[in-house]
Design a protein around this motif. Structure first.
Motif, PDB file in Angstrom:
ATOM      1  N   GLY A 235      28.718  34.968  37.837  1.00  0.00           N
ATOM      2  CA  GLY A 235      28.022  36.212  38.135  1.00  0.00           C
ATOM      3  C   GLY A 235      28.852  37.111  39.045  1.00  0.00           C
ATOM      4  O   GLY A 235      30.070  36.955  39.159  1.00  0.00           O
ATOM      5  N   GLY A 236      28.195  38.061  39.693  1.00  0.00           N
ATOM      6  CA  GLY A 236      28.855  38.922  40.684  1.00  0.00           C
ATOM      7  C   GLY A 236      30.051  39.674  40.132  1.00  0.00           C
ATOM      8  O   GLY A 236      30.007  40.191  39.018  1.00  0.00           O
ATOM      9  N   LYS A 237      31.121  39.701  40.936  1.00  0.00           N
ATOM     10  CA  LYS A 237      32.286  40.498  40.565  1.00  0.00           C
ATOM     11  C   LYS A 237      32.969  39.975  39.305  1.00  0.00           C
ATOM     12  O   LYS A 237      33.407  40.727  38.456  1.00  0.00           O
ATOM     13  CB  LYS A 237      33.295  40.498  41.728  1.00  0.00           C
ATOM     14  N   VAL A 238      33.063  38.636  39.211  1.00  0.00           N
ATOM     15  CA  VAL A 238      33.688  38.040  38.023  1.00  0.00           C
ATOM     16  C   VAL A 238      32.980  38.538  36.774  1.00  0.00           C
ATOM     17  O   VAL A 238      33.604  38.962  35.788  1.00  0.00           O
ATOM     18  CB  VAL A 238      33.581  36.495  38.091  1.00  0.00           C
ATOM     19  N   ASP A 239      31.656  38.507  36.834  1.00  0.00           N
ATOM     20  CA  ASP A 239      30.839  38.940  35.712  1.00  0.00           C
ATOM     21  C   ASP A 239      31.127  40.400  35.375  1.00  0.00           C
ATOM     22  O   ASP A 239      31.369  40.745  34.219  1.00  0.00           O
ATOM     23  CB  ASP A 239      29.369  38.742  36.087  1.00  0.00           C
ATOM     24  N   ILE A 240      31.133  41.231  36.415  1.00  0.00           N
ATOM     25  CA  ILE A 240      31.322  42.664  36.177  1.00  0.00           C
ATOM     26  C   ILE A 240      32.671  42.920  35.511  1.00  0.00           C
ATOM     27  O   ILE A 240      32.766  43.611  34.504  1.00  0.00           O
ATOM     28  CB  ILE A 240      31.222  43.455  37.499  1.00  0.00           C
ATOM     29  N   VAL A 241      33.733  42.296  36.059  1.00  0.00           N
ATOM     30  CA  VAL A 241      35.072  42.527  35.513  1.00  0.00           C
ATOM     31  C   VAL A 241      35.150  42.061  34.057  1.00  0.00           C
ATOM     32  O   VAL A 241      35.584  42.795  33.168  1.00  0.00           O
ATOM     33  CB  VAL A 241      36.135  41.802  36.370  1.00  0.00           C
ATOM     34  N   LEU A 242      34.697  40.833  33.813  1.00  0.00           N
ATOM     35  CA  LEU A 242      34.815  40.291  32.461  1.00  0.00           C
ATOM     36  C   LEU A 242      33.974  41.073  31.459  1.00  0.00           C
ATOM     37  O   LEU A 242      34.394  41.319  30.333  1.00  0.00           O
ATOM     38  CB  LEU A 242      34.408  38.812  32.455  1.00  0.00           C
ATOM     39  N   MET A 243      32.781  41.480  31.875  1.00  0.00           N
ATOM     40  CA  MET A 243      31.927  42.199  30.930  1.00  0.00           C
ATOM     41  C   MET A 243      32.410  43.618  30.675  1.00  0.00           C
ATOM     42  O   MET A 243      32.261  44.142  29.575  1.00  0.00           O
ATOM     43  CB  MET A 243      30.482  42.215  31.438  1.00  0.00           C
ATOM     44  N   ARG A 244      33.020  44.238  31.689  1.00  0.00           N
ATOM     45  CA  ARG A 244      33.626  45.557  31.450  1.00  0.00           C
ATOM     46  C   ARG A 244      34.724  45.436  30.395  1.00  0.00           C
ATOM     47  O   ARG A 244      34.829  46.233  29.491  1.00  0.00           O
ATOM     48  CB  ARG A 244      34.220  46.111  32.735  1.00  0.00           C
ATOM     49  N   LEU A 245      35.532  44.377  30.561  1.00  0.00           N
ATOM     50  CA  LEU A 245      36.616  44.140  29.608  1.00  0.00           C
ATOM     51  C   LEU A 245      36.045  43.981  28.196  1.00  0.00           C
ATOM     52  O   LEU A 245      36.535  44.579  27.234  1.00  0.00           O
ATOM     53  CB  LEU A 245      37.359  42.868  30.030  1.00  0.00           C
ATOM     54  N   THR A 246      34.974  43.194  28.107  1.00  0.00           N
ATOM     55  CA  THR A 246      34.331  42.981  26.820  1.00  0.00           C
ATOM     56  C   THR A 246      33.825  44.298  26.244  1.00  0.00           C
ATOM     57  O   THR A 246      34.004  44.581  25.053  1.00  0.00           O
ATOM     58  CB  THR A 246      33.155  42.006  26.996  1.00  0.00           C
ATOM     59  N   ASP A 247      33.195  45.107  27.104  1.00  0.00           N
ATOM     60  CA  ASP A 247      32.658  46.385  26.638  1.00  0.00           C
ATOM     61  C   ASP A 247      33.745  47.293  26.090  1.00  0.00           C
ATOM     62  O   ASP A 247      33.526  48.012  25.117  1.00  0.00           O
ATOM     63  CB  ASP A 247      31.948  47.110  27.795  1.00  0.00           C
TER      64      ASP A 247
END
Lengths: 301, 340
Positions: free
Chosen positions: A126-138
């Protein structure tokens, strides 16, 4: 009524082995109830068999040219006719199924683990890891897969291998999204907390407890994606950016047959039918599987 | 419609995430451009240039600078509206693309109308007749559209409806005979010819657009049908539908007045997303029909490794996708009473 019980067990129970069995039985029951999905399964079986036994089933060598017999219409000697170099189209299609299966296999092997990794890590931490990875996915998701693959192949140079790399690069984001969503649903579960209290490392928890739980839905998603993968690969082949001649890749066969299309319809018709039936089979199968494993749909009147 | 504070915060958060996606998109196009095997300097100076001329251009393009500086140079150029020059046509890339886009938009719009008119009623019917034979037939029919290699269907369509039956026009946007007869006002041939009162050209354009648009529309209807069916199923199982039936409303009124009325918002967002997906099919079908649009521009640029053109095309497709996502999101927020 066992089916209803099974599906409810599937969403909550953490036990692993029985779950796979339950899922398998659900799938079997559903296939029996949905003729289109069964049809899909049959077509895929035919594809695998023809790839395995291509040398036995083929009537001619797929690469040998016979300039005496170019552009022959379908007949007893050449079931699907011959192409502009006198090669037997039926035999080429059989060998082409090996290329199709290679593409499907390699893309799944690459895309499944990458998607699972990105998704479970993002979901678990979750948290920052989640944000970074999901932005990449998006970012990757903000493209239609064919156009992004086109750009990648153009950058890497046209070949079958590069087409597979390019397709894989564009096919993992939906898997990652799905794995993340699944992970989020049982991240807070008691058995995960128990594992954590016992001192299990994050790697161990993700690998042993979370990944197995994500597997069923990831596999379904992969099946559904295969139709798109096949169409993208064929599209790349057609544009001359995928498999190169003389490889009997179906999309490339259509591209070369296009010049002779008006007088020799069989050059483009049969490879196209092959692509259509395999991609349709995956769509029908995936559609059925999705219904089979979606408890919400099962409980409906 | 009043926007409250929660709306604003949601919009701000969304705005930030859009900016990040946009930035990622720029990095992606930059990377694609940099790993392309063509030598941008050779493309400009030609094969016979001396080493000195080569090095001058090399430095002019900033290729001697570190990667991250090159990236910021790229951003600076984009900010000033400089998308580079096409090697193939020698014109600014953005000008080429703006010239080609109307043809594609015309085709895609025509196609999405066909797709929605086909997909929505089929989806409703499949939901109403769930698990009956109609449902199975519709499922196979729509999945078929989703499974067709569209470049192949285009060829077969040309073979049957153009070469054999002669019902439709062949490739291109109109007959060779009419090219140049209509002044280019909007770039949309159907509109231009109608405005100019050139009804012969209009008819020719219609005959040419109908086949590729129908095939594209059919292929996009699969997604629309599937989503419509699933939205309708959600509604049909709710109690208000039962109530409506108990009140004695006819089947038609229950389905269309009550259940369907509640899924219209969701459908709009789905159609917006399907419109974006059409672009992908357009790339392939444009090469088959020699349609002078965006897709053909992209593929011919790809073939010769025209770096600036490819980068900008990819960037524009990404932008169109992001925009459609935002639009469908906004529509959802504005029209869905539950988010008010």
């Amino acid at each position: 009524m066992t089916m209803l019980d099974d599906t409810s067990g599937q969403t909550s129970a953490p036990r692993q082995t029985p779950q796979a069995l339950i899922a398998a039985r659900n799938i079997a029951v559903f296939l029996a109830k949905a003729p289109p999905s069964a049809f899909g399964l049959i077509v895929l079986a035919v594809l695998i068999l023809s790839a395995l036994f291509a040398p036995l089933l083929a009537t001619h060598d797929p690469y040998v040219q016979d300039l005496q017999n170019t552009l022959q219409a379908p007949s007893a000697a050449h079931f699907f006719g011959t192409d502009e170099l006198g090669r037997d189209i039926y035999s080429r299609l059989l060998y082409g199924s090996r290329i199709t299966l290679t593409i499907i296999g390699l893309v799944s092997i690459v895309v499944g683990p990458i998607g699972l990794f990105v998704g479970t890590v993002a979901g678990y931490f979750g948290g920052k890891v989640d944000i970074v990875l999901m932005r990449l996915t998006d970012i990757f998701l903000s493209f239609p897969s064919l156009i992004l693959s086109l750009a990648f192949v153009a950058a890497l140079g046209p070949s079958l291998n590069n087409a597979i790399v390019a397709i894989s690069l564009t096919a993992w984001p939906p898997i990652a999204r799905l794995a993340r969503a699944e992970t989020l649903t049982f991240r807070q579960a008691d058995y995960i907390a128990a594992a954590r209290l016992q001192g299990a490392s994050a790697t161990r928890i993700i690998w042993r407890s979370i990944v197995p739980m994500c597997m069923p839905s990831v596999l379904i998603r992969l099946t559904l994606n295969m139709a798109t993968v096949i169409l993208t690969a064929a599209g790349l082949g057609f544009l001359g950016l995928g498999a190169q001649p003389p490889l009997p890749e179906w999309g490339a066969m259509i591209a070369t047959g296009r010049r002779y299309m008006i007088d020799s319809w069989w050059l483009v018709t049969f490879p196209g039918l092959a692509i259509l039936s395999v991609s349709l089979a995956f769509n029908l199968l995936g559609d059925g599987l999705r219904d089979a494993l979606d408890p919400k749909q099962m409980n409906r009147r | 419609m009043t926007l409250n504070r929660q709306h604003m915060r949601g919009a701000l958060g969304q705005g930030a995430s859009i900016l990040v996606t946009l930035f990622g998109l720029l990095i992606l196009t930059f990377v694609i451009g940099r790993i392309m095997p063509t030598d941008p300097v050779r493309a400009i100076v030609g094969e016979d240039a001396t080493q000195e001329v080569y090095m001058n251009v090399y430095q002019e393009l900033g290729l001697d600078k570190p990667m991250w500086q090159q990236f910021f140079l790229y951003l600076r150029d984009l900010a000033t509206g400089d998308f580079g020059t096409s090697i193939r046509t020698g014109k600014p890339v953005i000008q080429d693309i703006l010239h080609a886009l109307p043809a594609t938009i015309e085709l895609a719009t025509f196609a999405i109308i066909i797709g929605a008119c086909l997909g929505v009623p089929l989806g409703v019917m499949a939901a109403v007749k769930k698990d009956r034979w109609q449902d199975h037939v519709i499922r196979v029919f729509s999945l078929m559209g989703h499974s067709m290699p569209i470049f192949w269907t285009g060829m077969i369509g040309l073979l049957v409806f153009y070469a054999s039956l002669g019902w439709v026009g062949g490739s291109g946007r109109m007959s060779q005979f009419y090219i140049g007869m209509v002044p280019d006002r909007t770039g949309f041939l159907l509109i231009d010819s109608a405005v100019a009162g050139q009804w012969d050209v209009f008819r020719s354009a219609l005959r040419h657009i109908i086949l590729p648009a129908a095939l594209l529309g059919y292929s996009s209807s699969a997604y629309i049908t599937r989503m419509t069916r699933s939205f309708m199923l959600d509604q049909i199982n709710q109690e208000y539908v039962t109530t409506a039936r108990v009140k004695g409303l006819s089947q038609r009124q229950t389905i269309w007045r009550h259940a369907f009325a509640n899924i219209r918002v969701q459908l709009v967002t789905i159609v917006a997303l399907a419109y974006g997906a059409l672009l992908e099919g357009a790339v392939l079908i444009e090469t088959v029909f020699a349609w002078p649009g965006f897709g053909q521009y992209l593929t011919s640029s790809l073939r010769i490794g025209d770096m600036n053109a490819v980068m900008t095309c990819v960037l524009i497709v990404g932008l169109i996708f992001i925009t459609l996502n935002i639009i469908s999101d906004i529509l959802y927020r504005v029209f869905d009473p539950r988010t008010r």
